[in-house]
Design an enzyme around this catalytic site. Structure first.
Site, PDB file in Angstrom:
ATOM      1  N   ASP A 258       5.244  20.292 -27.165  1.00 41.78           N
ATOM      2  CA  ASP A 258       4.483  19.133 -26.736  1.00 41.78           C
ATOM      3  C   ASP A 258       3.819  19.513 -25.401  1.00 41.78           C
ATOM      4  O   ASP A 258       4.013  20.604 -24.864  1.00 41.78           O
ATOM      5  CB  ASP A 258       5.378  17.888 -26.633  1.00 41.78           C
ATOM      6  CG  ASP A 258       4.548  16.600 -26.694  1.00 41.78           C
ATOM      7  OD1 ASP A 258       3.309  16.670 -26.544  1.00 41.78           O
ATOM      8  OD2 ASP A 258       5.131  15.509 -26.872  1.00 41.78           O
TER       9      ASP A 258
HETATM   10  C1  BGC Z   1       2.468  13.427 -26.748  1.00 38.43           C
HETATM   11  C2  BGC Z   1       2.261  13.882 -28.185  1.00 38.43           C
HETATM   12  C3  BGC Z   1       0.809  14.227 -28.400  1.00 38.43           C
HETATM   13  C4  BGC Z   1       0.392  15.261 -27.388  1.00 38.43           C
HETATM   14  C5  BGC Z   1      -1.037  15.723 -27.560  1.00 38.43           C
HETATM   15  C6  BGC Z   1       1.846  14.369 -25.745  1.00 38.43           C
HETATM   16  O1  BGC Z   1       1.853  13.833 -24.471  1.00 38.43           O
HETATM   17  O2  BGC Z   1       3.844  13.308 -26.507  1.00 38.43           O
HETATM   18  O3  BGC Z   1       2.679  12.876 -29.073  1.00 38.43           O
HETATM   19  O4  BGC Z   1       0.619  14.681 -29.717  1.00 38.43           O
HETATM   20  O5  BGC Z   1       0.526  14.719 -26.086  1.00 38.43           O
HETATM   21  O6  BGC Z   1      -1.952  14.796 -27.140  1.00 38.43           O
END
Ligand code: BGC
Length: 748
Positions: free
Chosen positions: A309
């Protein structure tokens, strides 16, 4: 408790079952990948494991109104650093949505540079399309996952997946960071609404159907796209309710509640998994070898690749203090099983991983393993053959079919929780005073990941979509008066509301939350904002029937209002068609048929679930939510009867058939979801009072009866035993549907 023989469903059986329907990697793809890997330099391999944000390739790197790519930066990323993936919406303020045409242009430019690279490896572009193509202007934006769950209609989840993929492909995008397969059992958590609710079975079914719709049987098809299961695993139960804070989940609980949806998503063929951004039991998701390798690979048989993530590998050093340097953080994450790093704002991961491999601290074999997984997915997605947008915009983007499906989803996702003396549906000529901060905004019905990350830029919302107020005004033949603000935080003239009430038949009180996503949505109490509570208290003194309507991603405490209101409608986040859907329900154009996918708390600290344990209702303990999971009224009435099982005694490997009749006993046509619960009467681990194991939603005319049949598999009777293995224990079980209960026995 009686002593029992344990019947263990072996890990092997589970693994085989989970792998059968995954898109099979052909021998041609295997040899193409091997061939490619053999030609790749270490730099090219490490580049494939690197994912950067659009900002890295954009013209000024910050705010660029034209969202254009800087060709030098793009070449630096793709040709010099060999990045395997780019992500996110261009860096206009707050990462706004782009037009479908702009996306096609951007993707073509990126792939054109990739086609000039030595080995011509395409770039995989990732985006958060969590309720439709979030970042494409005028895309079909569905109810959020919590609402999709409330429909209890898996076909709608399938169609939402299909339409989302088609609109992404029309935008030339390929990879969707969705669905969220986390279980929503912590109502404070600001991402509750991204989940399919508190129940494992419901979440499993809705998530699987979404993936099947999104990917089809072959995700290289022109109108299909890749999904990503997130956030593996245990992210959704932060102890204090704040996003990205510790969860304490035992292995039994993990296996009982949090792993099954991911196993189901893998079974449905999701080729990518995003890692838990927080920590479970002291181990950050990105450092957890046991979860990322032992369980995910060896046990669940996941063959695709894992992506970190946002910035989370770095955070093992900067936040978690698990590593003494960024370099050590990279080593820990890669060795734990993270295949691709969402870095996302620099090439540090690339540089550090290169050093680690050159120094012998990370074996080349581990790099080859990760890159093989990434390239295999790229081949399977047809990326090596598709260089330009494969489907036309016309006929694939924001079609009438998509809007109609979205409208149906919104209709079926809004819960009628209370309807005293059949105050609803209202007559079209009723005079209604509309008030409250959520009555005249689209953003409050859509939530986060709508046009922007936070979803709160109301000015960017499509002008053609209707708020609750505008939909009521369009349908009403009577008087509609609105007393409210223009923005969510505007103060409302309570004295005027009370004075106006006198001239109206009903008050529609529209409360709730403003939109948010992730950490900005943190709160420290589920209590309603004091200003909303004050408005509610005032309207409730007028003596006029109050219809309480709520929107938002979490169950904010409404008990004192709901008790006095004549009707309660829980909207949660019904999407772009929410306004029309609410008006249709209030006027009876649509007979409500949604059910709660979570248990709605009565009080801020009284967080309970429908599948509570016996000890929770022992002696002074009580479970007394405002509304239980599965609650939801209709304008008609239904009755279930003749609950039967096809055998009263069976072996632990057998299946059992449950039948029941459901009748529409009222005077409106409507849909009812029949819920089949099971209870294991006595077991070696304390079992919930009941657990949902099957459901069916059926349409019934007044007076009509349907005979329904459900098959329960051994897995439906199983639980995680003392030794942490999934087992079925011999003994008595009870099947429950409506007010009926039938017992059967597992003998051996
Ligand atoms: C979130 C994810 C997301 C990613 C990309 C993160 O902050 O936890 O769910 O897919 O950002 O935008």
């Amino acid at each position: 408790m009686q002593t029992k023989n344990y019947l263990i469903i072996t890990t092997l059986l589970i693994t085989l079952e989970y792998s059968v329907s995954v898109q099979a990697t052909t021998s041609t793809i295997i040899s193409k990948v091997e061939n490619l890997i053999a030609q790749m330099t270490l730099e090219e391999k490490v580049g494939q494991m690197t994912q950067v944000d659009f900002k890295i390739i954009s013209r000024d790197g910050t705010l660029d109104a034209t969202n254009s790519i800087d060709p030098i930066k793009l070449e630096d990323a793709v040709l010099k650093h060999h990045v395997g993936s780019i992500m996110n919406s261009p860096t206009t303020p707050d990462n706004q949505a782009q037009t479908v045409g702009k996306w096609r242009e951007l993707q073509q430019a990126i792939q054109a540079v990739a086609a000039r690279s030595r080995l011509k490896i395409p770039v995989l572009y990732g985006i958060d399309a969590v309720h439709g193509a979030t970042y494409t202007k005028n895309a079909t934006l569905f109810p959020q996952a919590i609402n999709m769950a409330a429909t209890f209609n898996p076909d709608l989840s399938f169609k939402a997946g299909e339409i989302t993929a088609r609109e992404l492909r029309a935008s030339s995008l390929q990879w969707n960071f969705s669905p969220v397969m986390d279980i929503g059992r912590q109502p404070l958590w600001p991402r509750l609404w991204e989940t399919y609710g508190e129940d494992v079975h419901l979440s499993t079914v809705m998530g699987q159907r979404f993936i099947q719709g999104h990917q089809g049987t072959d995700f290289s098809a022109a109108d299909k796209g890749l999904t990503c299961l997130k956030h593996y695993v245990g992210y959704s139960l932060p102890f204090n309710g704040k996003d990205r804070t510790p969860a304490y989940i035992s292995e039994r609980m993990l296996r009982e509640y949090f792993l099954p949806t991911f196993a189901a998503g893998i079974k449905a063929g999701a080729p990518t998994v995003m890692v838990n951004s927080a920590e479970v039991d002291g181990i950050p998701g990105h450092a957890n070898y046991h979860f990322l390798t032992t369980i995910l690979r060896d046990e669940l048989g996941f063959k695709g690749f894992t992506v970190s993530d946002w910035e989370d590998i770095k955070r093992l050093y900067t936040r978690d203090k698990l590593a003494v340097s960024e370099k050590e953080a990279v080593k820990i994450a890669v060795m734990a099983g993270v295949d691709m790093s969402m870095v996302p704002f620099d090439f540090s991961f690339y540089d550090l991983l290169l050093e680690l491999v050159k120094n012998g601290e990370v074996p080349v074999a581990r790099i080859d393993e990760a890159v093989t997984r990434i390239l295999t997915v790229k081949y399977e997605a047809g990326l090596f053959t598709a260089t330009k947008p494969p489907i036309s915009i016309e006929g694939n983007f924001a079609t009438t079919y998509a809007t109609t499906t979205n409208r149906q989803a919104a209709h079926e996702s809004i819960i009628l929780a209370k309807n005293d003396h059949q105050v609803l549906p209202l007559k079209k000529d009723a005079s209604i005073l509309v008030t409250g901060p959520t009555a005249n905004l689209l953003s409050v019905m859509n939530g986060g990941w709508t046009i922007t990350w936070q979803g709160d830029s109301e000015a960017l919302y499509p002008k053609v979509k209707l708020t609750v107020l505008s939909a009521l005004q369009q349908q009403s033949t009577g008087k509609i008066t609105y007393v409210g603000g223009v923005n969510f935080n505007d103060s409302i003239d309570i004295a005027r509301v009370v004075a106006e009430a006198e001239h109206h038949d009903y008050i529609l009180l529209s409360l709730g939350e403003k939109p948010y996503a992730e950490l900005p949505g943190n709160i420290s109490s589920l209590a309603l904002e004091p200003s909303q509570q004050a408005l509610a208290d005032a309207v409730l003194t007028t003596g006029k029937p109050v219809i309480l309507l709520t929107f938002g991603g979490r169950p904010r405490i409404i008990t004192s209002i709901a008790e006095k209101a004549a009707a309660v409608v829980l909207g949660f986040l019904p999407g772009m068609e929410g306004g029309v859907a609410v008006a249709d329900i209030l006027y009876g154009n649509h007979n409500p048929d949604a059910k709660l996918p979570i248990t709605y708390p009565r009080d801020t600290n009284d967080i309970v679930h429908y599948d509570y344990k016996p000890i929770e209702v022992f002696e002074q303990n009580t479970v007394n939510p405002l509304y239980f999971f599965g609650h939801g009224l209709s304008y008609t009435t239904f009755e279930t009867s003749h609950l039967q099982v096809d055998k009263i005694s069976m072996g632990a490997q057998d299946t059992i058939t449950v039948t029941v009749d459901v009748k529409n006993t009222g005077s409106f046509a409507g849909k009812e979801t029949v819920l089949v619960y099971v209870n294991d009467v006595a077991a070696s681990v304390s079992r919930p009072n009941k657990q949902l194991k099957a459901f069916k939603k059926v349409a019934l005319e007044p007076g009509e009866t349907k005979h329904l049949s459900f098959t329960l598999e051994p897995d439906d009777l199983s639980f995680i035993g003392v030794d942490l293995k999934r087992i079925v224990e011999p003994g008595d079980f009870i099947v429950m549907v409506g007010n009926e209960r039938v017992k059967f026995t597992v003998t051996r």
